[in-house]
Write a protein that holds these residues in place. Structure first.
Motif, PDB file in Angstrom:
ATOM      1  N   GLY A   1       0.774  -1.140   0.037  1.00 48.50           N
ATOM      2  CA  GLY A   1      -0.082  -0.101   0.037  1.00 48.50           C
ATOM      3  C   GLY A   1       1.031   1.343   0.200  1.00 48.50           C
ATOM      4  N   CYS A   2       2.168   1.188   0.293  1.00 48.04           N
ATOM      5  CA  CYS A   2       3.141   2.378   0.015  1.00 48.04           C
ATOM      6  C   CYS A   2       3.676   2.096  -1.032  1.00 48.04           C
ATOM      7  N   ALA A   3       3.363   3.341  -1.919  1.00 46.71           N
ATOM      8  CA  ALA A   3       3.907   3.272  -3.565  1.00 46.71           C
ATOM      9  C   ALA A   3       4.528   4.517  -4.078  1.00 46.71           C
ATOM     10  N   TRP A   4       5.154   5.180  -3.146  1.00 50.91           N
ATOM     11  CA  TRP A   4       5.867   6.452  -3.604  1.00 50.91           C
ATOM     12  C   TRP A   4       6.774   6.138  -4.725  1.00 50.91           C
ATOM     13  N   CYS A   5       7.587   5.152  -4.632  1.00 46.84           N
ATOM     14  CA  CYS A   5       8.625   4.654  -5.581  1.00 46.84           C
ATOM     15  C   CYS A   5       8.064   4.209  -6.644  1.00 46.84           C
ATOM     16  N   CYS A   6       6.851   3.634  -6.776  1.00 47.24           N
ATOM     17  CA  CYS A   6       6.424   3.129  -8.198  1.00 47.24           C
ATOM     18  C   CYS A   6       5.935   4.429  -9.230  1.00 47.24           C
ATOM     19  N   TYR A   7       6.423   5.572  -9.008  1.00 47.52           N
ATOM     20  CA  TYR A   7       6.370   6.477 -10.076  1.00 47.52           C
ATOM     21  C   TYR A   7       7.596   6.920 -10.207  1.00 47.52           C
ATOM     22  N   PHE A   8       8.755   6.351  -9.854  1.00 49.68           N
ATOM     23  CA  PHE A   8      10.123   6.717 -10.163  1.00 49.68           C
ATOM     24  C   PHE A   8      10.332   5.660 -11.476  1.00 49.68           C
ATOM     25  N   THR A   9      11.377   6.128 -12.286  1.00 48.26           N
ATOM     26  CA  THR A   9      11.792   5.227 -13.446  1.00 48.26           C
ATOM     27  C   THR A   9      12.426   3.828 -13.006  1.00 48.26           C
ATOM     28  N   VAL A  10      12.029   2.878 -13.781  1.00 46.14           N
ATOM     29  CA  VAL A  10      12.423   1.573 -13.434  1.00 46.14           C
ATOM     30  C   VAL A  10      13.200   0.994 -14.708  1.00 46.14           C
ATOM     31  N   ASP A  11      14.345   0.510 -14.475  1.00 47.85           N
ATOM     32  CA  ASP A  11      15.453  -0.057 -15.424  1.00 47.85           C
ATOM     33  C   ASP A  11      15.262  -1.814 -15.374  1.00 47.85           C
ATOM     34  N   VAL A  12      15.157  -2.287 -16.335  1.00 48.40           N
ATOM     35  CA  VAL A  12      14.882  -3.681 -16.299  1.00 48.40           C
ATOM     36  C   VAL A  12      15.779  -4.478 -17.381  1.00 48.40           C
ATOM     37  N   ARG A  13      16.330  -5.610 -17.477  1.00 49.41           N
ATOM     38  CA  ARG A  13      16.957  -6.319 -18.259  1.00 49.41           C
ATOM     39  C   ARG A  13      15.864  -7.337 -19.102  1.00 49.41           C
ATOM     40  N   ALA A  14      16.194  -7.656 -20.364  1.00 55.14           N
ATOM     41  CA  ALA A  14      15.261  -8.345 -21.231  1.00 55.14           C
ATOM     42  C   ALA A  14      14.617  -9.684 -20.288  1.00 55.14           C
ATOM     43  N   VAL A  15      15.284 -10.439 -19.663  1.00 56.23           N
ATOM     44  CA  VAL A  15      15.073 -11.522 -19.069  1.00 56.23           C
ATOM     45  C   VAL A  15      13.818 -11.240 -18.084  1.00 56.23           C
ATOM     46  N   GLU A  16      13.969 -10.095 -17.419  1.00 57.87           N
ATOM     47  CA  GLU A  16      12.919  -9.671 -16.552  1.00 57.87           C
ATOM     48  C   GLU A  16      11.497  -9.395 -17.421  1.00 57.87           C
ATOM     49  N   VAL A  17      11.855  -8.608 -18.379  1.00 55.19           N
ATOM     50  CA  VAL A  17      10.645  -8.494 -19.265  1.00 55.19           C
ATOM     51  C   VAL A  17       9.988  -9.635 -19.590  1.00 55.19           C
ATOM     52  N   PHE A  18      10.476 -10.704 -19.822  1.00 55.03           N
ATOM     53  CA  PHE A  18       9.727 -12.034 -20.482  1.00 55.03           C
ATOM     54  C   PHE A  18       9.271 -12.716 -19.540  1.00 55.03           C
TER      55      PHE A  18
END
Ligand code: SF4
Length: 236
Positions: free
Chosen positions: A59-76
């Motif tokens: 329920g605490c989501a301040w950080c879910c408005y910040f930029t998120v970097d990912v690698r391809a393996v995470e996307v899939f």
């Protein structure tokens, strides 16, 4: 926040995770290897000294408005979950939000992206809808007080705001990700870093992206990633 590194602690995690990831990659391939690594990742964070001081709560989501970097393996890995768990309506909303976010962020450089609050497309009523498969960046982001996260959200241009974090949780998460990424890279897979929305948009619009990744090619046509060096190495 300045911290004093614990070299023995870091080395132990680098070595253990690298060896476990190598075996998993060999036996199960990259997506399942990440799934297994995520279970170890969560356990490492939970058992790190100081983990009980974290302010992070559902329920605490301040950080879910910040930029998120990912690698391809995470996307899939995320899209595998989305395809099984999301309704057609949720999937349509996700596509819409990802496209809008990617367009808003596309022309910005790294600094300007960090200064822009953009709601993560997986955030719904202050909850992460893909919590079990959330990116490594999200797993490693933590704070011992939500006030710093709130201040960053309310003052996105002030990049000097530095939320207080737990030093051992920070080292455990960073070393874990470095070790898994090293094993992935040694096995020949793409380990470039991409902005979350741009990578999701590329993967959602191209059914061959995952096959290219699993064939050890660059997965996203027309999307350049960044080769980010590890934060920790064996000599730390
Ligand atoms: S993936 Fe989940 S935890 Fe990460 S920013 Fe999005 S909503 Fe937040």
């Amino acid at each position: 926040m300045e911290i004093t590194l614990d070299p023995g602690y870091i080395r132990g995690i680098l070595s253990a995770e690298h060896s476990a990831a190598q075996q998993d990659l060999q036996h199960f391939g990259p997506i399942e290897a990440l799934a297994r690594s995520q279970i170890r990742h969560d356990e490492r964070l939970r058992s790190a000294p100081g983990s009980g001081t974290l302010a992070c709560r559902a329920g605490c989501a301040w950080c879910c408005y910040f930029t998120v970097d990912v690698r391809a393996v995470e996307v899939f890995r995320i899209l595998e979950r989305v395809e099984h768990a999301f309704s057609a309506l949720q999937l349509a909303r996700l596509r819409e939000e990802v496209t809008a976010n990617a367009a808003a962020l596309r022309e910005l450089d790294d600094l300007d992206r960090m200064r822009r609050n953009v709601k993560c497309p997986f955030l719904d009523e202050a909850r992460c809808t893909i919590y079990e498969v959330r990116p490594q960046t999200c797993r490693n982001y933590h704070a011992t007080s939500a006030l710093g996260c709130q201040a960053s959200y309310e003052n996105p241009y002030d990049l000097d705001i530095d939320p207080e974090f737990a030093p051992y949780v920070y080292q455990a998460g960073g070393a874990h990700v470095d070790a898994f990424t090293r094993a992935l890279k040694e096995a020949g897979y793409d380990t470039d870093v991409y902005e979350l929305n741009a990578a999701l948009e590329a993967a959602l619009s191209d059914p061959q992206a995952r096959a290219r990744f699993e064939a050890k090619d660059k997965p996203f046509i027309g999307l350049a990633g960044r080769d980010v060096p590890p934060e920790f190495d064996e000599s730390d």
